[in-house]
Design a protein around this motif. Structure first.
Motif, PDB file in Angstrom:
ATOM      1  N   TYR A   1       1.009  -1.506   0.085  1.00 18.38           N
ATOM      2  CA  TYR A   1       0.391  -0.263  -0.170  1.00 18.38           C
ATOM      3  C   TYR A   1       0.762   0.944   0.252  1.00 18.38           C
ATOM      4  O   TYR A   1       0.479   2.603  -1.042  1.00 18.38           O
ATOM      5  CB  TYR A   1      -0.902  -0.113   1.169  1.00 18.38           C
ATOM      6  N   PHE A   2       1.832   1.040   0.684  1.00  9.32           N
ATOM      7  CA  PHE A   2       2.597   2.308   0.597  1.00  9.32           C
ATOM      8  C   PHE A   2       4.002   2.948   0.093  1.00  9.32           C
ATOM      9  O   PHE A   2       4.612   3.060  -0.779  1.00  9.32           O
ATOM     10  CB  PHE A   2       3.454   2.023   2.368  1.00  9.32           C
ATOM     11  N   GLY A   3       4.162   1.365  -1.315  1.00 12.05           N
ATOM     12  CA  GLY A   3       4.819   1.900  -2.772  1.00 12.05           C
ATOM     13  C   GLY A   3       5.428   0.557  -3.244  1.00 12.05           C
ATOM     14  O   GLY A   3       6.326   0.491  -3.970  1.00 12.05           O
ATOM     15  N   ASN A   4       5.355  -0.360  -2.722  1.00 12.05           N
ATOM     16  CA  ASN A   4       6.413  -1.925  -3.026  1.00 12.05           C
ATOM     17  C   ASN A   4       5.390  -2.218  -3.608  1.00 12.05           C
ATOM     18  O   ASN A   4       4.176  -2.173  -4.204  1.00 12.05           O
ATOM     19  CB  ASN A   4       6.487  -3.170  -1.597  1.00 12.05           C
ATOM     20  N   PRO A   5       6.296  -3.259  -4.701  1.00 16.38           N
ATOM     21  CA  PRO A   5       5.208  -3.411  -6.161  1.00 16.38           C
ATOM     22  C   PRO A   5       4.282  -4.800  -5.742  1.00 16.38           C
ATOM     23  O   PRO A   5       4.671  -5.290  -4.447  1.00 16.38           O
ATOM     24  CB  PRO A   5       6.077  -4.412  -6.167  1.00 16.38           C
ATOM     25  N   VAL A   6       2.847  -4.976  -6.567  1.00 14.79           N
ATOM     26  CA  VAL A   6       2.462  -5.826  -6.596  1.00 14.79           C
ATOM     27  C   VAL A   6       2.882  -6.619  -6.148  1.00 14.79           C
ATOM     28  O   VAL A   6       3.045  -7.463  -6.319  1.00 14.79           O
ATOM     29  CB  VAL A   6       1.025  -5.356  -7.698  1.00 14.79           C
ATOM     30  N   ASN A   7       1.527  -7.457  -4.808  1.00 20.80           N
ATOM     31  CA  ASN A   7       1.389  -8.912  -4.323  1.00 20.80           C
ATOM     32  C   ASN A   7       3.038  -9.363  -4.148  1.00 20.80           C
ATOM     33  O   ASN A   7       4.183 -10.191  -3.804  1.00 20.80           O
ATOM     34  CB  ASN A   7       1.761  -9.800  -5.746  1.00 20.80           C
ATOM     35  N   MET A   8       3.862  -8.100  -3.806  1.00 22.36           N
ATOM     36  CA  MET A   8       5.176  -8.122  -3.198  1.00 22.36           C
ATOM     37  C   MET A   8       5.698  -7.776  -2.043  1.00 22.36           C
ATOM     38  O   MET A   8       6.405  -6.878  -2.188  1.00 22.36           O
ATOM     39  CB  MET A   8       6.575  -7.635  -4.495  1.00 22.36           C
ATOM     40  N   GLY A   9       4.487  -7.270  -1.208  1.00 26.77           N
ATOM     41  CA  GLY A   9       4.836  -6.650   0.281  1.00 26.77           C
ATOM     42  C   GLY A   9       6.136  -6.737   0.650  1.00 26.77           C
ATOM     43  O   GLY A   9       6.920  -5.658   1.070  1.00 26.77           O
TER      44      GLY A   9
END
Lengths: 360, 71
Positions: A27-35
């Motif tokens: 949510y804060f900016g990491n890639p999707v499905n790659m928190g």
């Protein structure tokens, strides 16, 4: 003193916290499905150091630094810091390299596989089945006397060195911070497009990494151990941890409207089922032979295990090979070179499994 | 008479495998397991309890744990 995080309730909570923090990182900016993806983040860090030059995956992931330092702090505070090494380090290096190559064919480690599924990416099902099969093969070796031999207690420096390397990396980032729109800052590379360019603010990443590192060290959270113990002993304990991660991530994704079910057009994923499966068979087998998932290897490194640290160094080398030799998959799918490497990796892991045996 | 399992220096899952093998083949009602990490200690205790060897006694001696389990 009782270790509450190592109880049944403790491990579920730790898994859930990791799931929640992972989705928040996304949510804060990491890639999707790659928190949080340990393999991907080590790969990005490898790229940031210039050990591979794939421009889309270069960024020193503060989460990795946080994992090791968080685990180190937990180990020191609870007097579990034990410098040790000497259990077949070179084998662990090779296993780490092939684990990474397998994970990059699938595009994610077990941590990300769970987050991908929680985000609706059904390709992760193939990866998870592959992981299961790889671990199952590993348990057959374990049942037949496979092990990497006894580790030795050693001097403090051995236990400290990986943590110091992480502190060095942290200093390097602070001295060479990202410059908006620039692909390089001093000695470090920074992606300006692709997954490497997507990241949560530094301070959030490192703090969340520290929290996860601390909790995971205490709870012994391990995504490979979860499945291995289930197959080998019918023990549910660690599995409850990954179940907690998955369910918390799924709920978070539903709340944040980030759940997009399907196979096609999933972020940083491909739909070649057989290679999604195969990549994770290799990774799962390598993790099992080495005794821990990539996250667990980082946490062990933090608590002084020099052998786990060698596995991580192997993963870094594997990431460099994966991108320098074009073995890593992309959204377009697996590569021919990657498929060849996959079979070489399987042969090497099987050879290790057959030869590193103690007669029982 | 008790059976001794020395799992010092071995990483997981080896201490658990050795403990469970010892339980399976036990001709005594007491097994002593030596381990040297907290993780191994917790795992061995958990495994012993799951097999109903739930009378457990732990002693720390020179950096290792001596876990005595009984049926």
């Amino acid at each position: 003193m009782k270790n509450v995080l190592a109880t049944r309730r403790g491990i579920i909570c730790v898994g859930a916290v990791i799931g929640i923090l992972a989705i928040l990182l996304q949510y804060f900016g990491n890639p999707v499905n790659m928190g949080v993806c340990v393999a991907c983040f080590l790969r990005d860090t490898t790229g940031a150091l210039g050990l591979h030059r794939a421009p889309v995956v270069q960024y020193v992931r503060p989460e990795i630094i946080g994992f090791v330092l968080g685990s180190f702090v937990a180990a020191i505070v609870f007097k579990e810091f034990r410098p040790r090494t000497g259990s077949a380090p070179i084998i662990r290096f090779v296993l780490g390299a092939f684990a990474m190559i397998g994970a990059l064919i699938f595009l994610g480690c077990p941590w990300r596989a769970l987050q991908r599924l929680a985000g609706g990416d059904f390709n992760a099902i193939l990866g998870l089945i592959g992981l299961f099969v790889g671990i199952w093969i590993g348990t057959l070796f374990l049942k037949n006397g496979y092990n990497l031999g006894v580790t030795q207690k050693t001097r403090s420096s051995v236990g400290w060195v990986f943590t110091i390397i992480m502190i060095g990396l942290l200093i390097l980032v602070l001295l060479n911070p990202q410059i908006e729109g620039e692909s390089q800052s001093g000695v470090l590379f920074y992606s300006i497009e692709g997954p490497g360019s997507m990241h949560a603010p530094f301070i959030i990443s490192i703090v969340f990494g520290l929290i996860i590192g601390f909790l995971a060290q205490r709870s012994r959270f391990c995504t490979m151990g979860a499945i291995r113990d289930l197959i080998l002993f019918r023990h549910m304990h660690l599995f409850l941890g990954i179940a907690g991660l998955f369910i918390a991530a799924l709920i978070m994704n539903l709340i944040l409207n980030q759940f997009n079910p399907g196979f096609a057009n999933q972020p940083i994923a491909h739909t070649m089922h057989i290679w999604n499966f195969g990549g994770m068979v290799l990774a799962g087998l390598a993790f099992t032979l080495a005794g821990g998932c990539p996250g667990r290897q980082l946490f062990l490194s933090g608590e002084g295990d020099g052998d786990a640290a060698i596995f991580v160094v192997g993963m870094i080398a594997g990431a460099a090979f994966a991108h320098n030799f074009g073995l890593a998959s992309s959204g377009a799918g697996a590569t021919t070179a990657g498929i060849i490497a996959l079979f070489i990796g399987l042969i090497v892991c099987l050879a290790i499994g057959f030869t590193m045996r103690e007669r029982v | 008479m008790s059976k001794l399992v020395d799992a010092r220096g071995l990483s997981c899952p080896q201490p658990v495998i050795k403990t469970l093998n010892a339980i399976k083949t036990a001709d005594t009602s007491e097994i002593v397991v030596l381990v040297d990490t907290d993780t191994a200690k917790e795992n061995v205790i958990r495994a012993a309890k799951s097999e109903s060897w739930d009378e457990i006694d732990i002693k720390e001696e020179d950096g290792a744990y001596r876990i005595t389990i009984r049926k």
